[in-house]
Motif scaffolding. Structure first.
Motif, mmCIF file in Angstrom:
data_model
loop_
_atom_site.group_PDB
_atom_site.id
_atom_site.type_symbol
_atom_site.label_atom_id
_atom_site.label_comp_id
_atom_site.label_asym_id
_atom_site.label_seq_id
_atom_site.Cartn_x
_atom_site.Cartn_y
_atom_site.Cartn_z
ATOM 1 N N CYS A 68 14.838 26.401 -54.277
ATOM 2 C CA CYS A 68 13.655 25.563 -54.477
ATOM 3 C C CYS A 68 12.675 26.273 -55.410
ATOM 4 O O CYS A 68 12.270 27.405 -55.142
ATOM 5 N N ASN A 73 11.296 32.594 -51.689
ATOM 6 C CA ASN A 73 12.567 33.048 -51.129
ATOM 7 C C ASN A 73 13.791 32.474 -51.833
ATOM 8 O O ASN A 73 14.908 32.712 -51.409
ATOM 9 N N ARG A 74 13.592 31.681 -52.892
ATOM 10 C CA ARG A 74 14.732 31.050 -53.551
ATOM 11 C C ARG A 74 15.768 32.099 -53.934
ATOM 12 O O ARG A 74 15.429 33.255 -54.220
ATOM 13 N N ILE A 111 17.672 29.754 -45.353
ATOM 14 C CA ILE A 111 19.020 29.397 -44.902
ATOM 15 C C ILE A 111 19.941 30.579 -45.158
ATOM 16 O O ILE A 111 20.198 30.929 -46.301
HETATM 17 S S1 SF4 Z 1 13.327 29.175 -47.856
HETATM 18 FE FE1 SF4 Z 1 15.055 28.391 -48.996
HETATM 19 S S2 SF4 Z 1 15.216 26.238 -48.376
HETATM 20 FE FE2 SF4 Z 1 13.199 26.941 -47.738
HETATM 21 S S3 SF4 Z 1 11.869 26.355 -49.442
HETATM 22 FE FE3 SF4 Z 1 12.541 28.469 -49.810
HETATM 23 S S4 SF4 Z 1 14.325 28.294 -51.096
HETATM 24 FE FE4 SF4 Z 1 13.978 26.269 -50.235
#
Ligand code: SF4
Lengths: 412, 246
Positions: A68, A73-74, A111
């Motif tokens: 994202c 955290n992408r 995830i």
């Molecule tokens: S943690 Fe992962 S799924 Fe959640 S917004 Fe960030 S990139 Fe997207």
């Protein structure tokens, strides 16, 4: 990695989510041991940015297989990654809770490996807390979109509130910036939750979602229309608005260093409040002609200025609903008036005794038939005078207000 | 000026209410503090009489709603100011006509609501901001010094919250403590005490909490003014996250 390092990393990556709320949940669960959820929630501390700390708000892990664009955290980002174990999260929660540092846990997660694997880890944490530690405090978990139904359902039986963030207010923006997500997929766990409570005739579990403000071009009209339909259709308890803070340098997003639109976020919360508690429709607050909220005035005042023909309103006779629409009167002020006027008709001095400020009120009311301003005042004059009023102290986010006095503090 | 002095207990105050009716007098000032009266003051000591107090309590119970009784109790606990005279006037007003207490715009009624609101706000803050430390034997121990006397109202909240635990809340400003042990609560006077020994894990949880507290703030939103308006400095003594090296 020590638990201290993990806590640093996984608190840091969780904090951009604003939906940290323990308010308004009706408890139906009882796990026998330590814990209770006080009505209205409790802030145990305030962080250096003035936000309420009520829950241990952490990510289970910041490893993520998704990409994202708006998220730290992408998958492609070069950041320090960590993952807790279920035992660690449960241990921290119960020990902070016993010391009266938190009301409970807000657990979200990136995830890791797969949707089901992640959901299972979260579920294991919840089982430990509820069954082993008999923890009776508050638990909010982020449901993992795409996880199997049986995992989601078990989570529902152990949590007080669940959420799944839509993040971007339109499907186009979602497709552009969160390629692994669609609105259907994000709403799927919430729909499951809704159907589950309907089938089992249970009091529906509290559900919420979050929208990011200012990352994409949607107007306040589109946003408030979406919120309204979410409240109605999906039975959401809350929609949270989060001013976008640029984290990644991505071409379709505001560049790094762009200040987060905090005032706009604040106005949206106020508008949302009017919709949920003051009987306003979203289209009374914004419309095609003026699709964005006026940043100079709060939405109620702004509505009143556009509808001067409905004023002045008589304090002694107007019903509750009408009183609530008067700028300068909140739930608390209205209740004071209703209580006091049962006894005898009120005059201006009574309002003063009850510490109801006339600063704004005076433009919009009569008290015992008397106007408090010059009859000839027009829209322009009122607006100019209102703009010259001293500014109220720096505004807190209304979300935080709710922790103390749910119906009282969100007054406009 | 007529000045009435009493021992500061609730029984003492109820005896004083009785006195006010018997002598058809409303003093100009009521105080439980040692004060040096002016030459012109007429000073009178009101003796606490438990039997009389019980009789007054019984007629209050008969006459007033549950909310009003609560409000009287809450007002009395505002020991940061001297609410006794307002409270006496409020009670007399209620005895004359209970409906008068609903006149929210009446100055005395409004004032009493104000006392209550301030007390409940202190209570709410203390419930939120007190911190327990775990002692060697797993008992949870908290030290407080609230600006108003809220300890008598704190038991219920923590009993439900900490079912199955033993805990102590110690008001160091008033030298009283609430002890909760094996499901039984009691209030005790604490004349002197030694700093208790903490459990071995205590230090590490305090450090972890500090880590969490420091990590949770968003730097682009730093707002110390707002933080201070929520957590006035006077409460921070109990909150280890504000200590420099927790
Ligand atoms: S943690 Fe992962 S799924 Fe959640 S917004 Fe960030 S990139 Fe997207």
């Amino acid at each position: 990695m020590t638990i201290d390092e993990k806590l640093t990393i996984l608190t840091d990556s969780a904090k951009y989510d604003v939906s940290c709320s323990s308010s308004g949940s009706v408890r139906t669960l009882d796990f026998g041991g330590v814990g209770s959820v006080a009505n209205g929630g409790i802030c145990h501390a305030y962080s250096a940015d003035g936000r309420c700390i009520s829950l241990l708000k952490i990510l289970f892990t910041n490893y993520c297989i998704y990409d994202c664009a708006y998220c730290v955290n992408r998958i492609g980002n070069d950041i320090r990654r960590a993952a807790f174990t279920p035992e660690e999260v449960a241990g921290l929660t119960i020990n902070f809770y016993r010391r009266n540092m938190i009301e409970g846990l807000f657990l979200s997660s990136g995830i890791i490996s797969s949707e089901d694997h992640t959901m299972r880890l979260i579920l294991k944490t919840l089982r430990l807390l509820r069954h082993t530690y008999r923890f009776n405090g508050y638990i909010h978990v982020k449901l993992i979109p795409g996880a199997s139904e049986d995992l989601i359902i078990e989570t529902l039986t152990l949590a007080d509130r669940v959420s799944s963030n839509i993040e971007l207010p339109s499907s186009q923006s979602l497709a552009l910036l969160a390629p692994d997500k669609t609105r259907e997929k994000v709403l799927q766990p919430l729909t499951m939750a809704k159907n589950y409570s309907l089938e089992h005739q249970k009091h529906p579990i509290g559900m919420s979602t979050q929208l990011i403000i200012g990352a994409t071009p949607e107007s306040d009209l589109e946003i408030l229309r979406l919120s309204t339909s979410l409240y109605k259709k999906t039975m959401l308890k809350r929609v949270y608005y989060s001013a976008y803070i640029p984290i990644n340098n991505v071409k379709n997003l505001p560049s790094l260093g762009t200040p987060p639109p905090l005032l706009r976020e604040h106005r949206l919360y106020q508008a949302d409040w009017l919709i949920r508690f003051y009987g306003f429709g979203y289209n009374e607050i914004v419309d095609e002609a003026a699709p964005n909220l006026d940043e100079r005035f709060d939405p109620k005042l702004s509505w009143a200025l556009r509808n001067l023909h409905l004023f002045p309103i008589e304090i002694n006779t107007a019903d509750r609903e009408t009183l609530l629409r008067i700028p300068g009167l909140g739930v608390r002020g209205v209740d004071k008036i209703l209580k006091a006027r049962r006894f005898r008709p009120l005059n201006v001095y009574d309002l003063e005794t009850m510490k109801i400020s006339l600063k704004r009120l005076r433009y919009f009311v009569t008290v015992g038939g008397k106007l408090l301003i010059d009859r000839s005042m027009d829209y322009q004059q009122i607006q100019t005078e209102l703009l010259s009023l001293p500014k109220p102290p720096p505004s807190a986010q209304p979300t935080l207000f709710e922790y103390f006095y749910p119906t009282v503090m969100g007054e406009l | 000026m007529i000045l009435w002095c009493y021992d500061g207990t609730f029984e003492g105050f109820l005896s004083l209410v009785h006195e006010s009716y018997i002598h058809k007098t409303i003093p100009d000032r009521i105080t439980a503090d040692e004060i040096t009266p002016n030459l012109l003051d007429e000073r009178q000591w009101i003796e606490t009489d438990d039997a009389i107090a019980r009789r007054v309590a019984a007629s209050l119970n008969e006459r007033f709603s549950k909310e009003t009784l609560q409000r009287i109790k809450h007002t009395f606990l505002c020991d940061d100011s001297t609410p006794e005279r307002d409270l006496l006037l409020y009670i007399r007003l209620g005895f004359k006509s209970p409906r008068a207490l609903e006149d929210f715009a009446h100055p005395i009624v409004y004032a009493i609501h104000g006392y209550e609101r301030r007390l409940l706000s202190t209570l709410h803050k203390m419930n939120a901001y007190l911190r327990f430390e775990e002692l060697e034997d797993k008992t949870l121990y908290a030290r407080i010094a609230p600006p108003r006397n809220v300890l008598p109202l704190m038991g219920g909240h923590f009993r439900t919250r900490l079912r199955g635990e033993n805990f102590i809340i110690h008001d160091t400003a008033r030298s009283i403590a609430l002890l909760h042990r094996e499901g039984e609560s009691s209030f005790v006077r604490i004349e002197s005490f030694e700093t208790p020994t903490l459990s071995v894990e205590e230090g590490s949880f305090r450090r972890l909490w500090k880590t969490f507290f420091d990590s949770v703030a968003i730097r682009s939103r730093l707002n110390p003014t707002l933080q201070r308006s929520h957590v006035p400095l006077k409460y921070r003594t109990y909150m280890s996250e504000f200590w420099d090296n927790g």
